[in-house]
Write an enzyme that holds these catalytic residues in place. Structure first.
Site, PDB file in Angstrom:
ATOM      1  N   ARG A  92       9.849 -24.038   4.035  1.00  0.00           N
ATOM      2  CA  ARG A  92       9.171 -23.860   5.317  1.00  0.00           C
ATOM      3  C   ARG A  92       8.175 -24.944   5.650  1.00  0.00           C
ATOM      4  NH1 ARG A  92       8.260 -17.368   4.979  1.00  0.00           N
ATOM      5  NH2 ARG A  92      10.438 -16.890   5.402  1.00  0.00           N
TER       6      ARG A  92
ATOM      7  N   GLY B 210       0.805  -1.213   0.000  1.00  0.00           N
ATOM      8  CA  GLY B 210       0.000   0.000   0.000  1.00  0.00           C
ATOM      9  C   GLY B 210       0.839   1.264   0.000  1.00  0.00           C
TER      10      GLY B 210
HETATM   11  C1  FAD Z   1       7.511 -11.603  11.674  1.00  0.00           C
HETATM   12  C2  FAD Z   1       7.467 -11.602  10.181  1.00  0.00           C
HETATM   13  C3  FAD Z   1       8.637 -11.643   9.444  1.00  0.00           C
HETATM   14  C4  FAD Z   1       8.612 -11.625   8.061  1.00  0.00           C
HETATM   15  N1  FAD Z   1       9.792 -11.679   7.373  1.00  0.00           N
HETATM   16  C5  FAD Z   1       9.760 -11.642   6.031  1.00  0.00           C
HETATM   17  C6  FAD Z   1      10.970 -11.673   5.299  1.00  0.00           C
HETATM   18  O1  FAD Z   1      12.059 -11.742   5.882  1.00  0.00           O
HETATM   19  N2  FAD Z   1      10.914 -11.632   3.947  1.00  0.00           N
HETATM   20  C7  FAD Z   1       9.723 -11.544   3.291  1.00  0.00           C
HETATM   21  O2  FAD Z   1       9.748 -11.474   2.079  1.00  0.00           O
HETATM   22  N3  FAD Z   1       8.549 -11.525   3.958  1.00  0.00           N
HETATM   23  C8  FAD Z   1       8.550 -11.575   5.309  1.00  0.00           C
HETATM   24  N4  FAD Z   1       7.362 -11.564   5.999  1.00  0.00           N
HETATM   25  C9  FAD Z   1       6.103 -11.415   5.259  1.00  0.00           C
HETATM   26  C10 FAD Z   1       5.927  -9.963   4.887  1.00  0.00           C
HETATM   27  O3  FAD Z   1       6.424  -9.135   5.903  1.00  0.00           O
HETATM   28  C11 FAD Z   1       4.478  -9.594   4.686  1.00  0.00           C
HETATM   29  O4  FAD Z   1       3.860 -10.544   3.921  1.00  0.00           O
HETATM   30  C12 FAD Z   1       4.379  -8.288   3.945  1.00  0.00           C
HETATM   31  O5  FAD Z   1       5.110  -7.290   4.627  1.00  0.00           O
HETATM   32  C13 FAD Z   1       2.950  -7.834   3.817  1.00  0.00           C
HETATM   33  O6  FAD Z   1       2.955  -6.490   3.375  1.00  0.00           O
HETATM   34  P1  FAD Z   1       1.609  -5.806   2.974  1.00  0.00           P
HETATM   35  O7  FAD Z   1       1.938  -4.445   2.509  1.00  0.00           O
HETATM   36  O8  FAD Z   1       0.884  -6.692   2.037  1.00  0.00           O
HETATM   37  O9  FAD Z   1       0.717  -5.758   4.282  1.00  0.00           O
HETATM   38  P2  FAD Z   1       1.059  -5.087   5.686  1.00  0.00           P
HETATM   39  O10 FAD Z   1       2.462  -4.673   5.761  1.00  0.00           O
HETATM   40  O11 FAD Z   1       0.533  -6.026   6.702  1.00  0.00           O
HETATM   41  O12 FAD Z   1       0.221  -3.772   5.707  1.00  0.00           O
HETATM   42  C14 FAD Z   1      -1.146  -3.803   5.930  1.00  0.00           C
HETATM   43  C15 FAD Z   1      -1.613  -2.379   5.938  1.00  0.00           C
HETATM   44  O13 FAD Z   1      -2.994  -2.332   5.808  1.00  0.00           O
HETATM   45  C16 FAD Z   1      -3.548  -1.552   6.830  1.00  0.00           C
HETATM   46  N5  FAD Z   1      -4.862  -2.133   7.131  1.00  0.00           N
HETATM   47  C17 FAD Z   1      -5.149  -3.428   7.375  1.00  0.00           C
HETATM   48  N6  FAD Z   1      -6.471  -3.574   7.555  1.00  0.00           N
HETATM   49  C18 FAD Z   1      -7.010  -2.322   7.428  1.00  0.00           C
HETATM   50  C19 FAD Z   1      -8.324  -1.822   7.513  1.00  0.00           C
HETATM   51  N7  FAD Z   1      -9.380  -2.621   7.742  1.00  0.00           N
HETATM   52  N8  FAD Z   1      -8.508  -0.494   7.358  1.00  0.00           N
HETATM   53  C20 FAD Z   1      -7.454   0.325   7.107  1.00  0.00           C
HETATM   54  N9  FAD Z   1      -6.206  -0.105   7.003  1.00  0.00           N
HETATM   55  C21 FAD Z   1      -5.983  -1.414   7.170  1.00  0.00           C
HETATM   56  C22 FAD Z   1      -2.589  -1.608   7.977  1.00  0.00           C
HETATM   57  O14 FAD Z   1      -2.737  -0.450   8.740  1.00  0.00           O
HETATM   58  C23 FAD Z   1      -1.272  -1.647   7.230  1.00  0.00           C
HETATM   59  O15 FAD Z   1      -0.900  -0.322   6.916  1.00  0.00           O
HETATM   60  C24 FAD Z   1       7.374 -11.580   7.388  1.00  0.00           C
HETATM   61  C25 FAD Z   1       6.186 -11.552   8.103  1.00  0.00           C
HETATM   62  C26 FAD Z   1       6.217 -11.586   9.503  1.00  0.00           C
HETATM   63  C27 FAD Z   1       4.940 -11.618  10.267  1.00  0.00           C
END
Ligand code: FAD
Ligand code: HEM
Ligand code: HEM
Ligand code: SF4
Ligand code: F3S
Ligand code: FES
Lengths: 637, 257, 219
Positions: free
Chosen positions: A330, A45
């Site tokens: 994994r 996002g």
């Molecule tokens: C502990 C951990 C370690 C990880 N390590 C790795 C790694 O080393 N390498 C790798 O490739 N991946 C890794 N991952 C996976 C990766 O971090 C995530 O899959 C990825 O960051 C997801 O990014 P995203 O932007 O899709 O969602 P997110 O980063 O989860 O962002 C979600 C966003 O949506 C917003 N949001 C959610 N619901 C709502 C709502 N209803 N209304 C308004 N806003 C909302 C939140 O506020 C947030 O801003 C890891 C995950 C975890 C949990």
């Protein structure tokens, strides 16, 4: 519903380029006339909102945290993959593509994965330009490490804080646009419904988490980058706030939900220590580069680790998967851990744990080198467990970590609702039945920086949208739906807290829809969940009022959605009568206990369609064909 | 173990607040401080009272959400730890623990222990970035960054934006936060072109948010969960001084400052 | 872009504090050296003073102007910063434990005020001879000093003021170099001790005069 993947014609290497040429463009002067809503400020996002604003679109960005910088992406530790082949160890776009399709156990769309591998290269360039302090060699060049499921070193990292540094890059780009007035940021604001007008996504309804105000926002397109739903299990490595609400409510407005049962269990997490446990902490998988996984040979061996002689240790990953050893993917590593613990050879107070031992590595390269590589992970471990991993081996156990499933999207990352785009972990696109380490950050940024920016133009230019604003009846309807749900939750005033329900739901899911699943168990879960859900609506106690910051109320809404999603996950798991990637059905395994895929009957994406509260959801299938990576049983032996 | 909590309760922005006493009983020493509060909140809920509102998300010391003044120390007694990484084993059984929100004019209280830290976002928006629109980047290895520079940059970049520095500073100054970002970017070749504009804009924004000045008390560095050093403040001051002395907007050429 | 002015921001003001402070430090050290000539007897110090007010008069005036400007800049920015810093925390903590702030850093303001008062009194005392705790005569620095510091409360005032000065410099010397952007290594093993030593020397160098006079240890 028909699922049109809209995969471009032509050889896979040229699909994305020719598609970008074929797609319509929005001329610069017109861009600012379009309003795009981006829900989520994580890697997907945040990068998406910043890039769309750079292009001139008028962007509204939402997140529930108090700052976009706190999105859950910040927690990613290990690293991000890219097919740079800087190490000259035989990597290439094609190999990254191949590894990802194979790692996903042949349940992902080849074309998407290939595009991901192509773009991976630009991501690193972009992030370095933004000042992301990736680890460097003494010569000043970028350093790499290897990661689970790959035999080449293609993972870029910034200490143990890769996700944080990447997110800060995106966040800073986003703040720059906010400063220029191109993005209006709505922190502490939660999306509670999607507004669909004439079959097209035209806005969202949100709750201001501080004032409780229910507000409507109209737009020409809506992008969801709201992350994964691993918190269905209550205990997971996800941040406490991570939730399914945005995608779930979109599902109920008509967006198909793909492969809900594909959840990833991460092998290296710190074991649970008690009932009060609120979340599980991941120890980055990169630790498996230098750590050796073992348990005692004898069951119930309660001796201290260092008193168990080599001859009485079972380095089971090295034994079972000689070529990948401790770096086995994994799902495989997780199930192996479960197996040895089920045999009663688990370690630690609960017996649910295995050792991750660095003694050999420390002897080989010295404690300082290890500290240089994993210093802050070791500190984190010691802070939580009060044990010194330089001296005694870490104890680890698998935990829910990532959800490959998500809203179904086509090649343009558009859901089955026109105008609703889904990026990052929230969609199902690239990882099939299992995600390889360090590839989620890659996908989030690919979607956000490079894909959505061009595909959304195609949508906007192609479609003549009638102007709508928030006075439209559809917004009223959605607002009252949201208000009603809030009212009900607060009115119930029962005898159980939201968390107690969430915990119970979590243990049901972990028991019956976790690392290993079977028909009987899933059927039990499908009985228990609706019962518990009914009790929730009868007996939940949500304190406080609707018009202030009310964290219990926020949780309640999310848990309410988790109940419904959990049911869909079990349905999906039950329907998929094969084992693949993170989805392991005990009935379908090889004699050696490996996952047994059934490509003849299940080489498809299950896309579930909402059919109302009473009716069962409808299963739609997007067949998957593999022209380039030939279907084969995954072997890491 | 059992502890007595004295917690700041405040219904909403601008509302009057006061310290209220709670008992937390039979808490496992292995539980984290936030998990202890979870338990207290569950009891409050069942007793028909409003639970204590506090910010948290990752619960592993990286998102910067959690923010509590515990016994007069930002993030509690242990150094280099965020509130969420604090475990009950760090407290005596039977202890009385004071829990307050960050107290800085620029961080108005939202409710109980939650404050509004958007001032930090505005400081970043003022200049805490490198202007690099998506797409134009050259190959990542075309820019060589000496390992030492990138390590130093990383030290500063580790800031999680929690606000403990400002909360702990007797002057309510967010100099450490601002300096962390200034030095992260000034340390890298990519950060040079905007180096001086950045420091000037960010410092100006820092001030207009209502944070105080730095007298070099050094409290921030002790409170910082990422142990960012006040040397970053010195480096920020130096860049500011050069900008002021030369009135230069931009610095030509590479190198790492 | 907003121009980096020394007045508009806290960092700018702080730089002014540091520069003006260090100018005053320079003077104070010279002044201390001058005072110590007292131990070499009346003629030595009186001729020194006569030299200052006679041949070196222009120099003296330049120094005076520079000092005056520095002092004013220092006090004004000190005042403004103090106001800003106070305003930054309207609601105090119920419980607060400082861990790093030193007695030096905490007493900069009150110490500063003490120094301001001292400097006023001091100039009225020895330079303009407006305040005469004992009969003082123009030009006879030696005599004036002896006469004054034989009185216990005059000595007391000076001794206290010098403690204020020492504390002010203990923090000020260390922090000013950081304000001016010098920083070496994370833990700066080197600068604190130097600041402390210098502050002690200046403290002793000044205090010894009134004390010695009081106990009749001066020729
Ligand atoms: C502990 C951990 C370690 C990880 N390590 C790795 C790694 O080393 N390498 C790798 O490739 N991946 C890794 N991952 C996976 C990766 O971090 C995530 O899959 C990825 O960051 C997801 O990014 P995203 O932007 O899709 O969602 P997110 O980063 O989860 O962002 C979600 C966003 O949506 C917003 N949001 C959610 N619901 C709502 C709502 N209803 N209304 C308004 N806003 C909302 C939140 O506020 C947030 O801003 C890891 C995950 C975890 C949990
Ligand atoms: C015990 C300590 C001190 C003694 C005995 C002392 C003594 C004197 C004397 C005798 C003079 C007059 C010199 C002359 O007219 O020729 C003088 C002038 C002055 N002293 Fe001090 N002084 C002391 C400390 C200080 C300190 C700490 C400061 C500053 C912080 C200071 C600032 C000045 C100034 C500004 C003048 C006026 C110089 C001029 O313009 O002629 N003195 N002092
Ligand atoms: C005239 C009355 C004085 C007042 C009111 C005063 C006040 C202060 C204050 C409040 C500070 C701290 C500023 C901040 O960091 O916020 C300070 C710093 C300092 N003062 Fe003074 N002071 C006075 C006289 C002096 C004198 C006589 C000297 C030198 C002999 C001096 C040297 C310094 C130095 C070196 C600093 C450190 C500046 C920095 O940290 O960058 N001051 N002063
Ligand atoms: S500098 Fe340290 S204390 Fe200040 S915001 Fe950053 S991490 Fe928190
Ligand atoms: S505590 Fe405050 S005064 Fe400066 S050194 Fe830290 S900001
Ligand atoms: S909750 Fe994320 S840092 Fe504490």
């Amino acid at each position: 519903m028909e699922l049109r993947a809209r995969v471009p014609e032509g050889p896979i290497e040229q699909k994305w380029d020719s598609h970008r040429f074929d797609m319509k463009l929005v001329n610069p002067a017109n861009k600012r006339k379009y309003t795009v809503i981006v829900v989520g400020s994580g890697l997907a996002g945040g990068a998406g909102a910043a890039t769309l604003a750079e292009l001139g679109y008028n962007v509204k960005c939402f997140c529930f945290q108090d700052s976009p910088r706190r999105a859950h992406s910040i927690a990613a530790q290990g690293g991000i993959n890219a097919a740079k082949n800087y190490q000259n160890d035989g990597d290439s776009v094609y190999r990254l593509f191949y590894d990802t399709v194979k790692g996903g156990d042949f349940r992902s769309r080849e074309a998407n994965v290939y595009r991901l591998a192509q773009i991976s290269v630009n991501i690193i360039d972009q992030c370095v330009a933004q000042g992301v302090p990736f680890a460097r060699e003494y010569g000043g060049m970028l350093a790499n490490r290897s990661f689970g499921g790959a035999q080449v070193s293609r993972t870029f990292y910034a200490r143990g804080q890769t996700g944080q540094q990447l997110l800060l890059g995106a966040y800073q780009a986003l703040e720059r646009q906010i400063g220029k007035g191109m993005v209006t940021m709505y922190p502490r604001t939660e999306m509670l419904d999607l507004v669909v007008i004439d079959g097209v996504a035209r806005g969202i309804v949100t709750r201001n988490l501080i004032t409780g105000a229910i507000e409507s926002h109209a737009a020409d397109a809506v992008v969801l980058g709201t992350g994964g739903y691993g918190n269905v299990f209550y205990l997971s490595t996800n941040a406490k706030g991570s939730n399914a609400t945005a995608i779930w409510r979109a599902y109920k407005r008509g967006a198909a939900f793909a492969n809900p049962c594909f959840t990833q269990i991460h092998p290296t997490c710190i074991p649970k220590s008690g009932e009060y446990q609120s979340k599980l902490t991941l120890m980055s998988e990169s630790l498996r580069n230098d750590g050796r996984v073992w348990v005692p040979l004898a069951r119930g061996d309660k001796r201290k680790a260092d008193t168990i002689p080599e001859s009485e240790r079972d380095y089971y990953l090295e034994r079972m998967y000689p070529s990948y050893g401790n770096l086995a993917p994994r799902d495989i590593a997780s199930r192996a851990a479960k197996r040895v613990c089920d045999e009663g050879r688990g370690v630690g107070p609960t017996g649910l744990g295995v050792y991750l031992d660095f003694a050999a590595a420390i002897a080989r390269v010295g404690e300082d080198a290890i500290r240089e590589r994993y210093g802050n992970l070791f500190e984190m471990y010691q802070r939580i467990t009060d044990e010194n991993p330089y001296k005694v081996p870490m104890r680890i156990y698998p935990a829910v970590h990532y959800t490959m499933g998500g809203l179904w999207v086509d090649y343009n990352l558009m859901s089955t609702i026109p105008g609703l785009h889904v990026i990052g972990e929230a969609n199902f696109s690239d990882h099939g039945a299992n995600r390889l380490g360090a590839s989620a950050l890659m996908q989030g940024l690919a979607d956000g920086y490079f894909i959505i920016s061009s595909t959304i133009a195609d949508y906007l230019a192609a479609k003549k949208l009638a102007p709508v604003d928030t006075t439209h009846a559809a917004f009223r309807e959605a607002e009252s739906r949201v208000a009603e749900m809030t009212r009900k939750l607060l009115a119930t005033k029962g005898t159980r807290t939201v968390d107690s329900f969430h915990r119970e739901l979590g243990s049901i899911m972990w028991e019956y829809c976790g690392m290993a699943r079977n028909e009987a168990g899933l059927k039990i879960a499908l009985e228990k969940i609706p019962k518990l859900r009914a009790e929730f609506w009868r007996d939940v106690n949500v304190p406080g009022s609707a018009d202030t910051l009310n964290q219990a109320l926020e949780k309640a809404g999310r848990v309410a959605d988790f109940f419904e999603l959990a049911e869909l996950m079990c349905r999906d798991a039950l329907e998929r009568k094969e084992s693949c990637g993170g989805h392991f059905r005990e009935e379908y395994q090889t004699p050696e206990g490996e996952a047994l895929r059934d490509d003849e009957h299940f080489a498809y994406v299950s896309a579930w369609e909402y059919a109302g509260d009473k009716a069962a959801p409808v299963l739609n299938k997007e067949p998957l064909d593999f022209e380039y990576v030939h279907l084969a049983q995954r072997s890491y032996k | 173990m059992n502890v007595t909590l004295r917690v700041w309760r405040q219904a909403g922005p601008g509302a009057p607040g006061k310290m209220v006493e709670y008992k937390a009983t039979e808490i496992s020493p292995e539980a984290s401080f936030l998990e202890m509060l979870d338990v207290v909140n569950e009891e409050l809920t069942l007793a028909g009272q409003e639970p204590i509102a506090f910010d948290h998300d990752c619960r592993e010391g990286i998102c910067g959400s959690c923010s509590m003044m515990i016994d007069g120390r930002a993030h509690g007694p242990n150094q280099g730890t965020a509130t969420c990484q604090l475990h009950m084993r760090s407290f005596e059984d039977g202890a009385t623990i004071f829990v307050e929100p960050w107290r800085v004019r620029a961080f108005p209280v939202v409710k109980d222990l939650c404050v509004d830290r958007s001032a930090f976002d505005r400081i970043i928006a003022a200049g805490g970035f490198i202007t690099a629109a998506t797409g134009g980047a050259q190959d990542a290895n075309d820019v060589l960054v000496p390992k030492l520079s990138s390590d130093l940059a990383m030290d500063s970049a580790a800031c999680i934006g929690c606000g403990a520095c400002a909360a702990a500073c007797p002057n309510g100054s967010a100099s450490l936060f601002t300096a962390a970002k200034v030095t992260h970017l000034a340390q890298l070749p990519q950060g040079q072109p905007e180096r001086y504009r950045r420091v000037v804009e960010m410092v100006a924004q820092h001030d207009s948010e209502g944070f105080g000045g730095c007298t070099l008390h050094g409290e921030c560095q002790i409170a910082c969960p990422k142990e960012i050093s006040i040397d970053t403040i010195a480096r920020m001051n130096r860049d500011y001084m050069v900008a002021a002395a030369t009135m230069r907007e931009e610095k030509v050429g590479g190198g790492s400052g | 872009m907003r121009t980096a002015s020394l007045w508009s921001t806290t960092v700018g003001k702080k730089i002014v504090m540091a520069v003006s402070g260090l100018i005053m430090v320079g003077f104070v050290i010279a002044h201390m050296a001058g005072n110590l000539q007292l131990f070499e007897g009346a003629d030595r110090i009186n001729t020194y003073s006569a030299f200052l007010h006679g041949p070196a008069n222009e120099v003296l005036w330049i120094v005076r102007v520079v000092l005056l400007v520095a002092a004013i800049a220092h006090v004004v920015s000190a005042y403004q910063l103090t106001v800003l810093d106070r305003a930054a925390r309207p609601v105090p903590y119920v419980k607060r434990e400082l861990q790093a702030a030193t007695i030096g850093s905490r007493t900069m303001r009150i110490g500063g005020v003490i120094l301001a008062l001292f400097i006023l009194l001091h100039i009225l005392h020895f330079t303009t001879l407006t305040l005469q705790p004992a009969p003082l005569t123009e030009g006879d620095v030696y005599g004036n000093v002896l006469a004054s510091f034989r009185i216990w409360w005059v000595t007391a005032i000076y001794v206290i003021a010098m403690i204020a000065l020492a504390l002010h410099l203990y923090h000020g010397l260390w922090s000013s170099v950081r304000t001016l952007g010098f920083e070496r290594g994370r833990l700066d093993p080197f600068k604190r001790p130097v600041a402390i030593a210098l502050a002690l020397v200046i403290w002793a160098g000044f205090t010894i005069v009134p004390v010695a006079v009081f106990f009749h240890l001066v020729p």
